[in-house]
Design an enzyme around this catalytic site. Sequence first.
Site, PDB file in Angstrom:
ATOM      1  N   SER A 124     -52.198 -22.334  -6.940  1.00 22.74           N
ATOM      2  CA  SER A 124     -52.916 -22.680  -8.159  1.00 22.74           C
ATOM      3  C   SER A 124     -51.763 -23.046  -9.186  1.00 22.74           C
ATOM      4  O   SER A 124     -50.603 -22.732  -8.987  1.00 22.74           O
ATOM      5  CB  SER A 124     -53.654 -21.870  -9.079  1.00 22.74           C
ATOM      6  OG  SER A 124     -54.136 -22.252 -10.361  1.00 22.74           O
ATOM      7  N   TYR A 148     -54.909 -13.493 -13.214  1.00 22.43           N
ATOM      8  CA  TYR A 148     -55.147 -14.531 -12.106  1.00 22.43           C
ATOM      9  C   TYR A 148     -53.822 -15.279 -11.401  1.00 22.43           C
ATOM     10  O   TYR A 148     -53.744 -15.344 -10.182  1.00 22.43           O
ATOM     11  CB  TYR A 148     -56.455 -15.596 -12.523  1.00 22.43           C
ATOM     12  CG  TYR A 148     -56.345 -16.692 -11.580  1.00 22.43           C
ATOM     13  CD1 TYR A 148     -55.951 -18.019 -11.886  1.00 22.43           C
ATOM     14  CD2 TYR A 148     -56.943 -16.588 -10.090  1.00 22.43           C
ATOM     15  CE1 TYR A 148     -55.990 -18.882 -10.835  1.00 22.43           C
ATOM     16  CE2 TYR A 148     -57.068 -17.864  -9.554  1.00 22.43           C
ATOM     17  CZ  TYR A 148     -56.613 -18.933  -9.970  1.00 22.43           C
ATOM     18  OH  TYR A 148     -56.675 -19.907  -8.844  1.00 22.43           O
ATOM     19  N   LYS A 152     -51.928 -15.049  -7.749  1.00 24.24           N
ATOM     20  CA  LYS A 152     -51.333 -16.211  -6.825  1.00 24.24           C
ATOM     21  C   LYS A 152     -49.900 -16.459  -6.585  1.00 24.24           C
ATOM     22  O   LYS A 152     -49.404 -16.576  -5.752  1.00 24.24           O
ATOM     23  CB  LYS A 152     -51.905 -17.338  -7.688  1.00 24.24           C
ATOM     24  CG  LYS A 152     -53.253 -17.838  -7.371  1.00 24.24           C
ATOM     25  CD  LYS A 152     -53.910 -17.833  -5.976  1.00 24.24           C
ATOM     26  CE  LYS A 152     -55.351 -18.026  -6.047  1.00 24.24           C
ATOM     27  NZ  LYS A 152     -55.878 -18.215  -4.612  1.00 24.24           N
TER      28      LYS A 152
HETATM   29  C1  WQD Z   1     -60.211 -27.890 -18.523  1.00 27.89           C
HETATM   30  C2  WQD Z   1     -60.314 -28.494 -19.999  1.00 27.89           C
HETATM   31  C3  WQD Z   1     -60.567 -26.822 -21.526  1.00 27.89           C
HETATM   32  C4  WQD Z   1     -64.888 -25.914 -20.574  1.00 27.89           C
HETATM   33  C5  WQD Z   1     -58.998 -23.485 -14.669  1.00 27.89           C
HETATM   34  C6  WQD Z   1     -58.242 -22.464 -13.989  1.00 27.89           C
HETATM   35  C7  WQD Z   1     -57.280 -22.769 -13.043  1.00 27.89           C
HETATM   36  C8  WQD Z   1     -57.889 -23.574 -12.169  1.00 27.89           C
HETATM   37  C9  WQD Z   1     -58.753 -24.793 -12.633  1.00 27.89           C
HETATM   38  C10 WQD Z   1     -58.187 -22.259 -10.124  1.00 27.89           C
HETATM   39  C11 WQD Z   1     -59.419 -27.264 -20.824  1.00 27.89           C
HETATM   40  C12 WQD Z   1     -61.808 -27.514 -21.555  1.00 27.89           C
HETATM   41  C13 WQD Z   1     -63.657 -26.488 -20.222  1.00 27.89           C
HETATM   42  C14 WQD Z   1     -65.827 -26.294 -21.346  1.00 27.89           C
HETATM   43  C15 WQD Z   1     -64.016 -27.619 -22.375  1.00 27.89           C
HETATM   44  N1  WQD Z   1     -58.654 -22.791 -11.265  1.00 27.89           N
HETATM   45  N2  WQD Z   1     -63.018 -27.222 -21.428  1.00 27.89           N
HETATM   46  N3  WQD Z   1     -65.272 -26.954 -22.594  1.00 27.89           N
HETATM   47  O1  WQD Z   1     -58.726 -24.291 -17.683  1.00 27.89           O
HETATM   48  O2  WQD Z   1     -57.719 -26.416 -16.582  1.00 27.89           O
HETATM   49  O3  WQD Z   1     -58.224 -24.571 -15.072  1.00 27.89           O
HETATM   50  O4  WQD Z   1     -59.653 -23.940 -13.436  1.00 27.89           O
HETATM   51  O5  WQD Z   1     -57.022 -22.632  -9.563  1.00 27.89           O
HETATM   52  O6  WQD Z   1     -56.677 -21.735 -12.451  1.00 27.89           O
HETATM   53  O7  WQD Z   1     -57.680 -21.961 -15.009  1.00 27.89           O
HETATM   54  O8  WQD Z   1     -59.924 -25.814 -16.232  1.00 27.89           O
HETATM   55  O9  WQD Z   1     -62.121 -26.895 -16.337  1.00 27.89           O
HETATM   56  O10 WQD Z   1     -61.820 -24.716 -17.399  1.00 27.89           O
HETATM   57  O11 WQD Z   1     -60.850 -26.578 -18.336  1.00 27.89           O
HETATM   58  O12 WQD Z   1     -63.592 -28.048 -23.684  1.00 27.89           O
HETATM   59  O13 WQD Z   1     -66.910 -25.797 -21.235  1.00 27.89           O
HETATM   60  O14 WQD Z   1     -61.480 -28.349 -20.299  1.00 27.89           O
HETATM   61  O15 WQD Z   1     -60.310 -26.259 -22.843  1.00 27.89           O
HETATM   62  O16 WQD Z   1     -58.843 -28.055 -21.635  1.00 27.89           O
HETATM   63  P1  WQD Z   1     -58.456 -25.154 -16.535  1.00 27.89           P
HETATM   64  P2  WQD Z   1     -61.418 -26.079 -17.016  1.00 27.89           P
END
Ligand code: WQD
Length: 337
Positions: A124, A148, A152
């Site tokens: 990741s 997490y 990894k």
């Molecule tokens: C993306 C953006 C949030 C939800 C995570 C894991 C990472 C990987 C992918 C495994 C951010 C914003 C989110 C919501 C929002 N997983 N958001 N409202 O955090 O980049 O990565 O998933 O490998 O390890 O950390 O992805 O989709 O959670 O967030 O505003 O209800 O969307 O703040 O800017 P993230 P995400």
Amino acid sequence: MAVMITGGAGFIGSHVCVELIRSGQSVVIYDDFSNSHPEVVNRIARITGFAPDVVRGDVRDLAALTAALVEHRCTAVVHLAGLKSVADSVRDATGYYDCNLAGSLTLAQAMQRADVRKLVFSSSATVYGEPETLPLREDHRLAPFNPYGRTKLMAEQMLQDIAASADPLKVAILRYFNPVGSHESGLIGEDPYGEPNNLMPYISQVAVGRRPSLSVFGRDYPTRDGTGVRDYVHVVDLAVGHVSALRQLDDVDVINVNLGTGRGTSVLELVDAFASASGRDIPITFAPRRAGDVASYYASSDLAFDMLGWKAERDISAMCADAWKWQRLNPNGYRNA
Ligand code: WQD
């Protein structure tokens, strides 16, 4: 002769199954179904015409893994089984180290016992931690700041040590950015249990009427519109990258590459793209930043192209259109299958 896919009934795993079968491989799914649904296997068969073999098991079960590798005459393993929530990893660090790190060690031991020598490992972008430079290249400083991400990174380092050992595995480490979307058929897709942590499944559940609105976590980031920027990559492109990496292990002993598009998309931009793709209004409310989030994350994908000949083909509108097709055809995911 088959390729084993641990976690093969999951969101990414099911798409990797489809692409491996399309490339002419037989596959065997090894999954405990703790975060996936058996219906996925039927959907893979409907898409490809081939029903993968299935072994229900835990990646921490050395005997079961070894037996499955031998019985199915596996030639390689794609290791996707694992836990992936940053927030949960803070609450349950023991569980995350047990599943993600000990599970990967147990799998490596089983592969050595069964003399299966090619491993594609799901890592990741979280291993990079707070970006010092963007786009993120594979030689960027590695400083994950949550359990997490540390599981990894430790697994990567452990597998690279095993690759250099007297009982070696050949290892392709793939650092995912943000996988989204679904197979064009709409038969398989992302189906998180409970309230989605991730942005795309949350948006699609708002669009289909399962959730009233999206909370946007922070609008004061130093980005073009103040909301978080990420590198969203179509899950089918990601799956194709696994096929390419597996093929490359015929010639190379260790691979470590990003799988991303090289383009950043903000939360508001993704909301707009999804509204256009679905024709649905996506109500939003602005909320405080989420703990642990960074402002911007996007990949350099140059090394993946140089080493694998891989680059992402599908753009944000395709990701949204395919994610919407899956959600529209399966409003409650696999549960009402
Ligand atoms: C993306 C953006 C949030 C939800 C995570 C894991 C990472 C990987 C992918 C495994 C951010 C914003 C989110 C919501 C929002 N997983 N958001 N409202 O955090 O980049 O990565 O998933 O490998 O390890 O950390 O992805 O989709 O959670 O967030 O505003 O209800 O969307 O703040 O800017 P993230 P995400």
